[in-house]
Design an enzyme around this catalytic site. Structure first.
Site, mmCIF file in Angstrom:
data_model
loop_
_atom_site.group_PDB
_atom_site.id
_atom_site.type_symbol
_atom_site.label_atom_id
_atom_site.label_comp_id
_atom_site.label_asym_id
_atom_site.label_seq_id
_atom_site.Cartn_x
_atom_site.Cartn_y
_atom_site.Cartn_z
ATOM 1 N N HIS A 132 0.732 -1.191 0.000
ATOM 2 C CA HIS A 132 -0.018 -0.071 0.066
ATOM 3 C C HIS A 132 0.982 1.157 -0.019
ATOM 4 O O HIS A 132 2.109 1.271 0.444
ATOM 5 C CB HIS A 132 -0.802 -0.063 1.145
ATOM 6 N N ASP A 209 2.853 -4.646 7.845
ATOM 7 C CA ASP A 209 1.730 -3.812 7.633
ATOM 8 C C ASP A 209 0.403 -4.802 8.016
ATOM 9 O O ASP A 209 0.256 -5.824 7.008
ATOM 10 C CB ASP A 209 1.734 -3.163 6.229
ATOM 11 N N LYS A 235 -10.457 -0.870 10.739
ATOM 12 C CA LYS A 235 -10.668 -1.951 9.774
ATOM 13 C C LYS A 235 -10.815 -3.043 10.763
ATOM 14 O O LYS A 235 -11.456 -4.228 10.150
ATOM 15 C CB LYS A 235 -9.328 -2.332 8.759
HETATM 16 C C1 PLP Z 1 -2.669 -2.696 3.371
HETATM 17 C C2 PLP Z 1 -3.026 -1.336 4.025
HETATM 18 N N1 PLP Z 1 -1.941 -0.746 4.661
HETATM 19 C C3 PLP Z 1 -2.300 0.541 5.304
HETATM 20 C C4 PLP Z 1 -3.384 0.910 5.096
HETATM 21 C C5 PLP Z 1 -3.740 2.478 5.833
HETATM 22 O O1 PLP Z 1 -4.276 2.266 7.011
HETATM 23 P P1 PLP Z 1 -4.821 3.367 7.866
HETATM 24 O O2 PLP Z 1 -6.156 3.722 7.332
HETATM 25 O O3 PLP Z 1 -5.109 2.649 9.306
HETATM 26 O O4 PLP Z 1 -3.875 4.494 8.035
HETATM 27 C C6 PLP Z 1 -4.431 0.533 4.707
HETATM 28 C C7 PLP Z 1 -5.855 1.031 4.152
HETATM 29 O O5 PLP Z 1 -6.435 1.123 3.523
HETATM 30 C C8 PLP Z 1 -4.277 -0.745 4.050
HETATM 31 O O6 PLP Z 1 -5.287 -1.415 3.235
#
Ligand code: PLP
Length: 415
Positions: A132, A209, A235
């Site tokens: 991401h 992550d 989430k």
């Molecule tokens: C794989 C992944 N990493 C990081 C994030 C970012 O997370 P946050 O919304 O908690 O900053 C997301 C959110 O879509 C994600 O799907």
């Protein structure tokens, strides 16, 4: 024969669970909402909503500062969530649990506080092709500041990491390996334990992550032996703007503070400031107290259902969703890894992802369409966007049937 634990015998009672989630009963222009955008954010159970309300009505005060009654209550509730997160992730100590705004902030914290302190020119940061943007951009900023280099671990056409290539890339120059546990586009579940073991052999630290894994898989940071693990509250059925960074205590102790301000200090003078021990060294300023308290309720909710029961039910739904989607002509599923979570990304020969999303919306079905903050991954597959249906334990097979009907409607309109 392996005895079945009580946990394994538990089953998800989906009709009962759905009653706990008010937003699932929304109607979209007269149709019942089918919410299949859980990878973007999940819906919240009443207990989480009530915990937020209860906090502001009866418990609101700042934490760690006051000696008065409400401040003591707020501090206790706040620290109770730290204990819950510590047990939930099986960290060695609650001091390894830092509250953040979410995964993005947690990764930035590590990139800044670990990366800037320990990286030098010529060092390498290995990231996978399926990260991401949140696990790419912070490292680019650190690489620019330190002279370190980013290298990308390739994937195959199914969306699986090429572990042989990863091994070839590892050297004494490798200082950090950043890897998503479950890809938010492909659904691939990466072999974190194996990756970590290999990375440790060359002395690199591993950041995982966990945005997409924490709500769906049992996570044991000690067993995985990862150095850093990030959690996104929103989430996993908690409010937005709250999350966790797990870090091994010996690393947290060596790291520089991410932000300076109130509550992270021991002493301040204009000449010199000394800092508290982790986790408080990394929690400058007034945190999202209500969010943290409600995240504690979300952990309770998940634990009451049982992670094994959640995994078993979501796995069954995922198999069904993949089987049914394969029936629709003109669909190409992006991400067909052997180890895969309950998430289907796809493109159609007749319509762009945004058109798919719009037609499905007119049927009351919420999916995500776009690059999902994974532009390098889109490029790897030669596409600009996918439509994505992502599942949670409150979804049903009937909802998947409605999605499939919606996809036939897309075909009808665009063929
Ligand atoms: C794989 C992944 N990493 C990081 C994030 C970012 O997370 P946050 O919304 O908690 O900053 C997301 C959110 O879509 C994600 O799907």
């Amino acid at each position: 024969m392996t005895p079945i634990s009580t946990e394994n015998k538990r089953k998800i009672d989906v009709e009962k669970i759905r009653k706990d989630f008010p937003a699932l009963h929304t109607s979209v222009e007269g149709r019942p909402l089918v919410y299949l955008d859980n990878a973007a954010t999940s819906q919240k159970p009443l207990s989480v909503i009530e915990a937020t309300r209860e906090y502001y009505i009866n418990q609101n005060a700042n934490v760690h500062r006051g000696v008065h009654y409400l401040s003591r209550i707020a501090t206790t509730l706040f620290e109770e969530t730290r204990e819950k997160a510590h047990r939930f992730l099986n960290s060695r100590s609650p001091n390894e649990i830092i509250f953040t705004k979410g995964c993005t902030e947690a990764i930035n914290l590590v990139a800044y506080s670990y990366g800037r302190a320990f990286l030098k020119p010529g060092d390498e940061i290995l990231l996978t092709n399926m990260e991401h943007h949140s696990n790419i951009v912070p490292w680019q900023l650190v690489a620019e500041a330190t002279g370190a280099k980013i290298r990308v671990i390739p994937i195959n056409d199914c969306g699986e990491l090429l572990l042989d290539e990863f091994e070839k890339m590892l050297s004494e120059r490798t200082k950090i390996v950043g890897c998503v546990y479950i890809s938010n586009v492909l659904g691939t579940i990466n072999p974190i334990k194996e990756i970590t073991k290999k990375a440790h052999e060359v002395g690199a630290v591993v950041l995982v992550d966990g945005a997409q894994s924490t709500p769906h898989l049992r996570v044991d940071v000690q067993d995985l032996d990862v150095d850093f693990y990030t959690v996104s509250g929103h989430k996993m059925y908690a409010p937005t703007g709250v999350g966790v960074l797990y870090g091994k205590l010996d690393l947290l102790e060596k790291m520089i503070p991410y932000q300076g301000g109130g509550d992270m200090i021991r002493t301040v003078s204009f000449e010199k400031t000394t800092y508290k021990e982790p986790p408080h060294k990394f929690e400058a300023g007034t945190p999202n107290i209500a969010g943290v308290v409600a995240m504690g309720s979300a952990i309770d909710y998940i634990e009451n259902l049982g992670m094994d029961a959640i995994q078993a039910y979501e796995n069954e739904l995922s198999i069904y969703a993949h089987e049914r989607i394969a029936e629709v002509p003109g669909i190409r599923v992006i991400g067909t890894a052997k180890e895969k979570a309950g998430l289907v990304s796809f493109v159609m020969d007749c319509a762009h992802a945004h058109d798919i999303g719009t037609i499905l919306d007119s049927e009351g079905i919420a999916v995500r369409a776009g690059h999902h903050c994974c532009m390098p991954l889109m490029e790897r597959f030669g596409i600009s966007a996918t439509a994505r249906a992502s599942l949670a334990f409150y979804n049903t097979k009937e909802e998947i049937d409605i999605l499939i009907k919606g996809l036939y409607k897309v075909r009808e309109i665009f063929k």
